[in-house]
Motif scaffolding. Structure first.
Motif, PDB file in Angstrom:
ATOM      1  N   TYR A 295     -18.136   5.642  -3.479  1.00  0.00           N
ATOM      2  CA  TYR A 295     -18.321   6.683  -2.453  1.00  0.00           C
ATOM      3  C   TYR A 295     -17.742   8.000  -2.938  1.00  0.00           C
ATOM      4  CZ  TYR A 295     -13.407   5.829  -1.584  1.00  0.00           C
ATOM      5  OH  TYR A 295     -12.055   5.707  -1.749  1.00  0.00           O
TER       6      TYR A 295
ATOM      7  N   ARG B 194     -15.832   7.883  -6.468  1.00  0.00           N
ATOM      8  CA  ARG B 194     -14.887   6.847  -6.863  1.00  0.00           C
ATOM      9  C   ARG B 194     -15.671   5.549  -7.027  1.00  0.00           C
ATOM     10  NH1 ARG B 194      -9.601   5.318  -5.215  1.00  0.00           N
ATOM     11  NH2 ARG B 194      -9.545   5.352  -7.481  1.00  0.00           N
TER      12      ARG B 194
ATOM     13  N   HIS C 127     -14.061  -0.154  -4.726  1.00  0.00           N
ATOM     14  CA  HIS C 127     -12.741  -0.780  -4.828  1.00  0.00           C
ATOM     15  C   HIS C 127     -12.254  -1.239  -3.471  1.00  0.00           C
ATOM     16  CE1 HIS C 127     -12.155   3.480  -3.922  1.00  0.00           C
ATOM     17  NE2 HIS C 127     -11.143   3.063  -3.165  1.00  0.00           N
TER      18      HIS C 127
HETATM   19  C1  BEZ Z   1      -9.597   6.478  -1.771  1.00  0.00           C
HETATM   20  O1  BEZ Z   1      -9.752   6.108  -0.630  1.00  0.00           O
HETATM   21  O2  BEZ Z   1      -9.644   5.631  -2.631  1.00  0.00           O
HETATM   22  C2  BEZ Z   1      -9.327   7.915  -2.138  1.00  0.00           C
HETATM   23  C3  BEZ Z   1     -10.096   8.913  -1.575  1.00  0.00           C
HETATM   24  C4  BEZ Z   1      -9.812  10.241  -1.891  1.00  0.00           C
HETATM   25  C5  BEZ Z   1      -8.785  10.540  -2.792  1.00  0.00           C
HETATM   26  C6  BEZ Z   1      -8.042   9.519  -3.360  1.00  0.00           C
HETATM   27  C7  BEZ Z   1      -8.316   8.192  -3.038  1.00  0.00           C
END
Ligand code: BEZ
Ligand code: FE
Length: 299
Positions: A201, A222, A225
């Protein structure tokens, strides 16, 4: 003219560019907190060296101040744009990496991110945290262990992830609690629960950090996960995430949170259609007495 590295006693003349660096470093002389004094001095040294190296113009300096101001304006109880800035600069991940050096064999940590909520709903062993059920069913099993391999009973495991559409529950207008929960480990350290397969996402892009990433030509994704936050009496709390093997964003995570040791397959059974994640977590004991050795900075 390059600035002096230490700057303690420099500054023969008020017109010499580096004298301001020496004076800014010396300005902390009366600080009786040794750690604060050395961190401040090191920060000033590096910041001045950066300004000097890039020949920062007044217009660029002002643009930087305006960027930081806009970042501050984007922060409230629900949105932390400064954290997102730290994440996307890799600073959060570097701080994690440094902290991990003191933890021996413990499972590596990974960024917390903005979607964690305190005290998620508690579930019993085997129950589901996927309220909407939207996505590929996923069975999660593992054990929380100490560094000798012995299971830790009664550890608190918070888990959260995206739904099947790649959204966290808090990103939905109605804010239903979905794909997040808390489970306590069995006496042998084991835990088992059900959720849905998380998806890759985009991090939030509607603020100054998103605008910066766009100007830099960076993507904002990302890899898929599942987040874990684990705590147990006598052990250092662990905040980590398990990343899905094969995800196209593993090597270009927008927040640099991926570690090789945190990548796992989420195999899918072709008959039942269910996916599985099996993963143990190792906690390190709270060190008794001396704190971990720290790099010596000039005082
Ligand atoms: C996360 O949920 O993994 C995430 C989203 C934005 C910045 C850092 C981590
Ligand atoms: Fe996440």
């Amino acid at each position: 003219m390059p600035i002096r590295p230490s700057g303690e006693t420099g500054g023969n003349s008020v017109t010499e560019p580096s004298s301001v660096t020496a004076k800014a470093i010396a300005s902390a002389s009366a600080c009786d907190d040794a750690r604060l004094r050395s961190v401040f001095r090191c920060l000033v040294r590096h910041l001045h060296a950066f300004v000097d190296e890039v020949d920062l113009t007044p217009e660029e300096w002002l643009a930087g101040i305006q960027f930081l101001t806009a970042t501050g304006h984007m922060c409230d109880d629900y949105r932390q744009e400064f954290m997102l800035l730290s994440d996307t600069l890799g600073v959060t991940s570097l701080v994690d990496e440094i902290a991990h050096r003191a933890k021996g064999d413990a499972t590596e940590s990974s960024v917390l991110g903005p979607f964690y909520t305190e005290n998620p709903p508690e579930i019993a062993q085997g129950e589901s945290i996927a309220a909407s059920g939207n996505g590929v069913p996923l069975d999660v099993r593992g054990r929380v262990r100490d560094n000798r391999g012995v299971g830790i009973g009664g550890a608190v495991v918070d888990i959260w992830g995206t739904d099947g559409e790649g959204l966290y529950d808090s990103q939905h207008d109605s804010h239903p609690i979905d794909c997040r929960g808390r489970i306590r480990t069995a006496p042998d350290g084991g835990f088992a629960l059900r959720t849905v397969l998380p998806q890759s996402y985009s991090i939030p892009t509607d603020g100054p950090v998103g605008a910066l990433l766009q100007r830099l030509g960076r993507h904002t994704f990302r890899p898929a996960h599942l987040h874990f936050r684990i705590s147990a009496e006598g052990f250092v709390p662990l905040t980590t995430a398990i990343y899905a093997a094969g995800d196209p964003y593993l090597s270009s995570d927008a927040v640099f949170g991926v570690r090789a040791s945190l990548i796992e397959a989420f195999p899918r059974d072709e008959v039942t259609g269910r996916a599985t994640l099996e993963r143990d977590f190792l906690l390190s004991e709270v060190p008794r007495g001396e704190s971990a050795a720290r790099k010596r900075l000039p005082s």
